[in-house]
Design a protein around this motif. Structure first.
Motif, PDB file in Angstrom:
ATOM      1  N   LEU A 133       0.849  -1.302   0.054  1.00  0.00           N
ATOM      2  CA  LEU A 133       0.135   0.060   0.219  1.00  0.00           C
ATOM      3  C   LEU A 133       1.136   1.221   0.126  1.00  0.00           C
ATOM      4  O   LEU A 133       1.908   1.283   0.701  1.00  0.00           O
ATOM      5  N   LEU A 167      -1.394   6.535   2.052  1.00  0.00           N
ATOM      6  CA  LEU A 167      -2.583   6.068   2.385  1.00  0.00           C
ATOM      7  C   LEU A 167      -2.699   5.578   3.920  1.00  0.00           C
ATOM      8  O   LEU A 167      -3.324   5.920   4.501  1.00  0.00           O
ATOM      9  N   ALA A 225      -8.853   7.865   9.362  1.00  0.00           N
ATOM     10  CA  ALA A 225      -9.803   6.733   9.516  1.00  0.00           C
ATOM     11  C   ALA A 225      -9.875   6.265  10.833  1.00  0.00           C
ATOM     12  O   ALA A 225     -11.270   5.871  11.296  1.00  0.00           O
ATOM     13  N   MET A 268     -13.312   6.088   6.759  1.00  0.00           N
ATOM     14  CA  MET A 268     -12.689   4.751   7.049  1.00  0.00           C
ATOM     15  C   MET A 268     -13.085   3.975   5.768  1.00  0.00           C
ATOM     16  O   MET A 268     -12.442   3.512   5.095  1.00  0.00           O
ATOM     17  N   TYR A 299     -11.148   5.115   2.483  1.00  0.00           N
ATOM     18  CA  TYR A 299      -9.681   4.683   2.581  1.00  0.00           C
ATOM     19  C   TYR A 299      -9.562   3.181   2.441  1.00  0.00           C
ATOM     20  O   TYR A 299      -8.686   2.693   1.569  1.00  0.00           O
ATOM     21  N   ILE A 300     -10.427   2.463   2.948  1.00  0.00           N
ATOM     22  CA  ILE A 300     -10.265   0.850   2.832  1.00  0.00           C
ATOM     23  C   ILE A 300     -10.848   0.477   1.410  1.00  0.00           C
ATOM     24  O   ILE A 300      -9.941  -0.414   0.583  1.00  0.00           O
ATOM     25  N   VAL A 349     -10.290   2.232  -1.326  1.00  0.00           N
ATOM     26  CA  VAL A 349      -8.973   2.922  -2.013  1.00  0.00           C
ATOM     27  C   VAL A 349      -7.925   1.967  -1.953  1.00  0.00           C
ATOM     28  O   VAL A 349      -7.285   1.595  -2.918  1.00  0.00           O
ATOM     29  N   ALA A 350      -7.618   1.311  -0.604  1.00  0.00           N
ATOM     30  CA  ALA A 350      -6.734   0.547  -0.495  1.00  0.00           C
ATOM     31  C   ALA A 350      -6.859  -0.773  -1.381  1.00  0.00           C
ATOM     32  O   ALA A 350      -5.624  -1.339  -1.819  1.00  0.00           O
TER      33      ALA A 350
END
Lengths: 216, 270, 211
Positions: free
Chosen positions: A65, A69, A77, C179, C182-183, C185-186
């Motif tokens: 990753l 990020l 997040a 959250m 971003y998950i 996109v990960a």
């Protein structure tokens, strides 16, 4: 381009303060990530059941990753599930996790490069498994791994610049504030920032080569 | 030789201690916000200080002065005056830098007690946080290089407009000028640098912020007046009505005493 | 997990994915060519060329990519995606040059001499005899560099480059679903990097066996 104005004493002091934070974050993250990376590598090398498989999956995900990020994730997040950090700890933690994953792979391949016959020889001479790893395998492996480990440290130092995205007042952030004032400061400040990173990282890479020569 | 071996043996435990100390202190910092549902006003009274989230890159509202390291601006003076009203001393404040992108999260984390950072009151945001009464009336406008053919919101077709991530202006501009390209940056310093480097035809955000930029570089000017209303409010974590009341009382007191006017005219010339 | 975030913003995610992919592939091809060129400069039998090659590698390896990208973007009149890709090329070239140099140096010196004595010029000998062999050795490290490129392209977000990370920033700012965004996109990143990483691992093993 206004070099004299850009390099005023106040600005230099401001940049050095930022650089101090850059180095501080790098040193903490280097130490933490090296220890965590080494522990992961040893667990996976020793093939501790279940734990090493779980670690393998985690390491594979993290090192694939973007660090940016991970930084956003840690800072923006994780609070959604109640885990919260200030910008600087968040950046250090993200850096540590990312670099630990990278370092664990380097250390593991170093361990794997040591002839397995040595383990058997050491064990039959009466050492237990842990002693064998600690006294026989690890020292040899570490010696071979010095260059890639140092270049990983250099990467880490460079990567601290990403903390700018969560408003950590490190070197690049200080630079942005100064060149944001006046267009004429842009190039001089960028040049100075480049040179500051370069001097420290180049010194590290020379050190790494010295160590390499000494060890062979 | 002996020394070398000794050093080798000492190095690891030493490193471990440094690591624990380093990571440990990091965690302490991280938990400074306290538990999730603590009452913020009680916390403020207990600590005898208010932690405000403020901008560090916005001229006239919150700008870090590289010479002194202090943050200066309208929001800063308002925050200090509020602290004086509530805790009796304007030095009982702590400022933490926020950006449009990070401020909501910092507030939810409990890292900051309140946001005084050019933050527009919107219905969308009211779902996430509680706002005080309006403390500043701004409106979205455009900043261009003098002599630009952009004259207002209607002349943006096919032009590139620069904005900042997480701001209402970035969302508004897409509605008001759907034919314009919008580029978003991390903070205002970067966005203005990008405008100066000709990365776009105009920069859009609240006029109050744009005045600060025009003040900094006379080659740039505001055009077309304002095309939205951006009432600024102070945001606090949801469920802290007592803190909102306290802040509103303090704001009213500032307006009544004339101190608000003083701060306003000190920073806002237009 | 709120999958509506994914489905409602699919266009943006895919747009970002496309830009990340395009930028990484272009940067890979360009830095492969430039990296091979710099590597040859570093081992060519002329001192000034060596010096230039070494200076390039040492300089760009030791400064942060983000600083390179910002400099290219802010100093030159380029769009974010172009400036970012150029920044990626400048930076990655230094690492690829090192990987290729190591590959070339691992070919026994005798081969170059043999090729030269059979009438080839230095550059012919390099191109026909040495480089093809070196490439086999450097494929795994190059694979790693490609993975790094995909990850590093996330920095385009800081210069409005329109990549995956940039879109993620915009989506999370509009939806407040940090959250989840971003998950998702990960996952997009992992779709690209995990297969590459497994492929590199496989090649490394095969190479180790053939030796």
């Amino acid at each position: 381009m206004d070099f004299a104005g850009a390099y005023s004493i106040d600005h230099l002091k401001f940049l050095l303060e930022g650089f101090g934070l850059t180095l501080y974050m790098a040193v903490i993250a280097i130490i933490c990530s090296f220890i965590i990376g080494a522990v992961i590598a040893i667990i996976r090398y020793a093939k501790v059941p279940v734990i090493s498989q779980i670690l393998a999956v985690i390491v594979e995900i993290i090192r694939n990753l973007p660090l940016l990020l991970l930084i956003f994730f840690t800072y923006l997040a994780l609070p959604d599930i109640g885990i919260k950090f200030n910008p600087i700890p968040a950046a250090i933690i993200a850096l540590t996790i990312f670099e630990a994953a990278m370092l664990s792979e380097i250390i593991r391949s170093g361990l794997n490069s040591i002839d397995k016959g040595q383990i058997e020889a050491a064990r039959s001479s009466g050492l237990n498994y842990i002693q064998t790893l600690w006294h026989i395998i690890l020292p040899q492996a570490l010696r071979r791994m010095v260059p890639p480990i140092v270049s990983q440290f250099i990467s880490l130092l460079k990567d601290t610049s990403l903390a700018v995205v969560v408003s950590v007042p490190e070197l690049l952030h200080s630079g942005q504030i100064i060149y944001g004032q006046k267009q004429a400061y842009l190039v001089p400040i960028l040049l100075l920032i480049v040179m500051m990173y370069f001097v420290v990282n180049y010194a590290l890479s020379i050190l790494s080569r010295r160590l390499e020569v000494k060890n062979t | 030789m002996k020394l070398k071996k000794w050093m080798k043996m000492a190095a690891l435990p030493l490193a471990a201690v440094i690591m624990l100390a380093g990571c440990g202190s990091g965690n302490d910092d991280g938990n400074a916000g306290g538990s999730k549902d603590a009452n913020v006003l009680e916390k403020i009274e207990k600590d005898d200080k208010i932690v405000f989230g403020v901008k560090n890159d916005t001229r006239l509202f919150g700008l870090k002065n590289p010479s002194t390291g202090d943050v200066e601006g309208f929001d800063i003076d308002i925050a200090k005056a509020l602290a004086k009203e509530i805790l009796g001393d304007e030095s009982k404040v702590e400022f933490k830098e926020v950006t449009s992108k990070t401020r909501m999260q910092l507030l939810q984390n409990g890292d900051i007690d309140a946001i005084v950072a050019t933050m527009t009151i919107t219905d969308e945001r009211k779902k996430e946080v509680d706002f005080t009464d309006v403390y500043f009336d701004a409106g979205q406008s455009l900043l261009v290089k003098k002599g630009s053919d952009v004259t207002g919101i209607d002349s943006l077709d096919g032009k590139t407009v620069l904005a900042v991530k997480g701001s209402t202006s970035a969302i508004n501009i897409r509605e008001k000028a759907p034919e314009a390209d919008v580029l978003e940056y991390e903070n205002y310093a970067e966005a203005f640098t990008a405008l100066k480097q000709n990365k776009g035809d105009a920069l859009t955000t609240d006029d109050s912020i744009l005045y600060g930029m025009a003040d900094e570089d006379p080659n740039y000017e505001l055009v077309g007046g304002t095309f939205t209303e951006e009432p600024y409010g102070i945001a606090v974590k949801k469920g802290n009505e007592d803190l909102v009341d306290k802040l509103n009382e303090a704001l009213k007191a500032l307006k009544d005493s004339g101190e608000y006017e003083e701060i306003h005219s000190k920073w806002i010339k237009q | 997990m709120n999958f509506a975030i994914l489905t409602e913003n699919m266009d943006l995610f895919l747009e970002g994915f496309k830009i990340t992919l395009i930028s990484s592939v272009i940067a890979l091809i360009a830095s492969l060519l430039l990296g091979a060129f710099i590597a040859v400069l570093r081992i060519a039998p002329y001192k000034p060329l060596n010096w230039f090659g070494t200076a390039y590698v040492e300089f760009f390896r030791n400064i942060p990519l983000l600083v390179i990208m910002l400099s290219v973007y802010l100093i030159f009149p380029l769009k974010g995606i172009t400036a970012g890709t150029i920044g990626l090329i400048i930076y990655t070239t230094a690492f690829i040059a090192e990987a290729i140099r190591a590959g070339i140096l691992s070919i026994p010196k005798g081969q170059l001499e043999a090729a030269r004595s059979s009438g080839l010029t230095y550059s012919q000998a390099m191109r026909i005899v040495i480089l093809p062999q070196a490439i086999k050795i450097v494929i795994p490290p190059l694979g790693n560099q490609f993975i790094n490129l995909v990850k590093n392209s996330a920095l385009l977000a800081a210069i409005a480059g329109g990549d995956l990370m940039y879109q993620a920033d915009l989506i999370s700012a509009r939806t407040f679903a940090t959250m989840d965004t971003y998950i998702f996109v990960a996952m997009f990143y992992l779709v690209l990097t995990i297969p590459l990483s497994l492929g590199v691992g496989y090649l490394e093993k095969r190479l180790a066996k053939s030796n």
